[in-house]
Design a protein around this motif. Sequence first.
Motif, PDB file in Angstrom:
ATOM      1  N   ILE A   1      -8.435   9.603  16.091  1.00 50.85           N
ATOM      2  CA  ILE A   1      -7.569   9.635  14.899  1.00 50.85           C
ATOM      3  C   ILE A   1      -6.103   9.730  15.330  1.00 50.85           C
ATOM      4  O   ILE A   1      -5.749  10.502  16.214  1.00 50.85           O
ATOM      5  CB  ILE A   1      -7.979  10.778  13.931  1.00 50.85           C
ATOM      6  CG1 ILE A   1      -7.174  10.695  12.633  1.00 50.85           C
ATOM      7  CG2 ILE A   1      -7.873  12.151  14.588  1.00 50.85           C
ATOM      8  CD1 ILE A   1      -7.794  11.448  11.477  1.00 50.85           C
ATOM      9  N   ASP A   2      -5.287   8.904  14.719  1.00 52.39           N
ATOM     10  CA  ASP A   2      -3.874   8.811  15.069  1.00 52.39           C
ATOM     11  C   ASP A   2      -3.053   9.628  14.071  1.00 52.39           C
ATOM     12  O   ASP A   2      -3.106   9.362  12.865  1.00 52.39           O
ATOM     13  CB  ASP A   2      -3.471   7.321  15.006  1.00 52.39           C
ATOM     14  CG  ASP A   2      -2.039   7.086  15.420  1.00 52.39           C
ATOM     15  OD1 ASP A   2      -1.309   8.067  15.687  1.00 52.39           O
ATOM     16  OD2 ASP A   2      -1.630   5.911  15.481  1.00 52.39           O
TER      17      ASP A   2
ATOM     18  N   PHE B   1     -13.312  13.751   8.262  1.00 56.06           N
ATOM     19  CA  PHE B   1     -11.843  13.809   8.385  1.00 56.06           C
ATOM     20  C   PHE B   1     -11.208  14.015   7.010  1.00 56.06           C
ATOM     21  O   PHE B   1     -10.280  14.808   6.853  1.00 56.06           O
ATOM     22  CB  PHE B   1     -11.299  12.515   9.010  1.00 56.06           C
ATOM     23  CG  PHE B   1     -11.452  12.449  10.505  1.00 56.06           C
ATOM     24  CD1 PHE B   1     -10.899  13.425  11.327  1.00 56.06           C
ATOM     25  CD2 PHE B   1     -12.126  11.394  11.111  1.00 56.06           C
ATOM     26  CE1 PHE B   1     -11.018  13.359  12.714  1.00 56.06           C
ATOM     27  CE2 PHE B   1     -12.261  11.319  12.498  1.00 56.06           C
ATOM     28  CZ  PHE B   1     -11.707  12.303  13.293  1.00 56.06           C
ATOM     29  N   ASP B   2     -11.711  13.283   6.008  1.00 52.84           N
ATOM     30  CA  ASP B   2     -11.203  13.415   4.641  1.00 52.84           C
ATOM     31  C   ASP B   2     -11.294  14.851   4.152  1.00 52.84           C
ATOM     32  O   ASP B   2     -10.379  15.363   3.514  1.00 52.84           O
ATOM     33  CB  ASP B   2     -12.019  12.521   3.686  1.00 52.84           C
ATOM     34  CG  ASP B   2     -11.422  11.127   3.575  1.00 52.84           C
ATOM     35  OD1 ASP B   2     -10.233  10.963   3.926  1.00 52.84           O
ATOM     36  OD2 ASP B   2     -12.141  10.207   3.151  1.00 52.84           O
TER      37      ASP B   2
ATOM     38  N   PRO C   1      -2.718   9.859   8.439  1.00 59.36           N
ATOM     39  CA  PRO C   1      -3.645   9.806   9.576  1.00 59.36           C
ATOM     40  C   PRO C   1      -4.504   8.541   9.499  1.00 59.36           C
ATOM     41  O   PRO C   1      -4.943   8.151   8.419  1.00 59.36           O
ATOM     42  CB  PRO C   1      -4.518  11.043   9.376  1.00 59.36           C
ATOM     43  CG  PRO C   1      -3.835  11.888   8.355  1.00 59.36           C
ATOM     44  CD  PRO C   1      -2.971  10.997   7.544  1.00 59.36           C
ATOM     45  N   VAL C   2      -4.723   7.917  10.654  1.00 58.46           N
ATOM     46  CA  VAL C   2      -5.529   6.691  10.692  1.00 58.46           C
ATOM     47  C   VAL C   2      -6.650   6.841  11.722  1.00 58.46           C
ATOM     48  O   VAL C   2      -6.390   7.211  12.878  1.00 58.46           O
ATOM     49  CB  VAL C   2      -4.689   5.459  11.122  1.00 58.46           C
ATOM     50  CG1 VAL C   2      -5.484   4.168  10.890  1.00 58.46           C
ATOM     51  CG2 VAL C   2      -3.359   5.403  10.403  1.00 58.46           C
ATOM     52  N   ILE C   3      -7.874   6.534  11.311  1.00 59.64           N
ATOM     53  CA  ILE C   3      -8.992   6.524  12.261  1.00 59.64           C
ATOM     54  C   ILE C   3      -8.945   5.207  13.033  1.00 59.64           C
ATOM     55  O   ILE C   3      -8.968   4.125  12.446  1.00 59.64           O
ATOM     56  CB  ILE C   3     -10.342   6.645  11.524  1.00 59.64           C
ATOM     57  CG1 ILE C   3     -10.413   7.962  10.753  1.00 59.64           C
ATOM     58  CG2 ILE C   3     -11.510   6.538  12.517  1.00 59.64           C
ATOM     59  CD1 ILE C   3     -11.597   8.059   9.799  1.00 59.64           C
TER      60      ILE C   3
ATOM     61  N   ASN D   1      -6.856  12.350   2.156  1.00 62.56           N
ATOM     62  CA  ASN D   1      -7.142  10.942   2.429  1.00 62.56           C
ATOM     63  C   ASN D   1      -6.685  10.467   3.804  1.00 62.56           C
ATOM     64  O   ASN D   1      -5.523  10.535   4.131  1.00 62.56           O
ATOM     65  CB  ASN D   1      -6.477  10.075   1.364  1.00 62.56           C
ATOM     66  CG  ASN D   1      -7.522   9.450   0.472  1.00 62.56           C
ATOM     67  OD1 ASN D   1      -8.729   9.505   0.781  1.00 62.56           O
ATOM     68  ND2 ASN D   1      -7.087   8.857  -0.612  1.00 62.56           N
ATOM     69  N   VAL D   2      -7.624   9.971   4.606  1.00 58.80           N
ATOM     70  CA  VAL D   2      -7.230   9.328   5.860  1.00 58.80           C
ATOM     71  C   VAL D   2      -7.494   7.834   5.736  1.00 58.80           C
ATOM     72  O   VAL D   2      -8.356   7.409   4.988  1.00 58.80           O
ATOM     73  CB  VAL D   2      -8.005   9.889   7.076  1.00 58.80           C
ATOM     74  CG1 VAL D   2      -7.756  11.371   7.260  1.00 58.80           C
ATOM     75  CG2 VAL D   2      -9.490   9.634   6.953  1.00 58.80           C
TER      76      VAL D   2
END
Length: 351
Positions: free
Chosen positions: A186-187, A206-207, A193-195, A212-213
């Motif tokens: 995850i970035d 993650f959510d 945040p972006v998977i 919200n990712v």
Amino acid sequence: MITKYVSMTEDNIDAKAIEDAGEILKAGGLVAFPTETVYGLGGDALNPKSSMKIYAAKGRPSDNPLIVHICRLEDTERIAASVPESYYKLAKAFWPGPMTIILNKSDIVPIETTGGLGTVAIRFPSNRIAHALIEAGGGFIAAPSANRSGRPSPTLAKYCREDLDGRVEMIIDGGQVAIGVESSIIDLTEERPVILRPGYITEEMFDNVLGNVDIDRTIIAPDSKIKPKAPGMKYRHYAPKGDLKIVAGPQGKVVDYINKAVAEASEKGEKTGIICTDETRALYRADSIKSAGTRTDEESIAKELFRVLREFDDEQVTVMYSESFDKSGIGMAVMNRLMKAAGQQVIDLSK
Ligand code: AMP
Ligand code: MG
């Protein structure tokens, strides 16, 4: 180089062997070791020469950055330029464990380790052998998967030996890994945040922690022309030596299709293989039929997938068909790896 082999379990760590391994790492050498996801090929993350050696031993393109493994959360501050609140939230929820976080790097992390990027990938693994090794090696161990580039990630030490014997100073055998697919990445360097890579920690998990990712679109639409943000995701990876196709759709149709395609391939002199599940195994005919696990437990499939792909190579299977798996939960990671292995070839019988 003669590779030294040692073996131990998480419950019975060989302190002397770990000390030796730590000395190897501090002197700029390489040690393959177990983690809960797959085996890693470790080198001192703060030593550019070690990172160069990792690329050379794997035959990996040096624009494909390495993940830095730590064993103390507070060490983050030495390798990251700044640490957002969301990092600590994720760390609390999932570390030690199968998650990698991208942050902006500090100056002490050489660009050799980050493949030229200004960001650094950080992971705090839960495997206790890994933990002991990271500590003994100075606290910052760069470790990509311990396979030769293009081969499936190793889930057993014997696969590290197959790929890396004579290319690394030491291989630590810690038995079969627990998870079998690489960490979720995850970035946290963007606004949201972006998977970047699916793994055991799912989008939903993650959510639940961050709200919200986003998910890198190249994971969901792999044939798109967009460049993946995790440089490693652009490579074909895990490619078996033979031709692999995935067949999706209702079970009866899939079984009929695969049996027919295999019979035709056999007639042409191909050596055939099928990746199925415990539920369907008895329904197939081929030279080699392998169940990756049971559909009632997607985690079993994650654990065995890379082993199955390697075994087909060992058996010199030339044409393979695989069933498709549910994309929910860890299934997303399984299908992401399987699709890469198949070079995105899918036959969809659902219409
Ligand atoms: P491996 O350790 O073999 O699972 O490969 C490491 C993965 O992490 C590759 O897909 C890399 O592209 C990805 N990665 C490592 N560092 C970064 C970074 N700074 N930014 C984005 N992706 C990264
Ligand atoms: Mg890898």
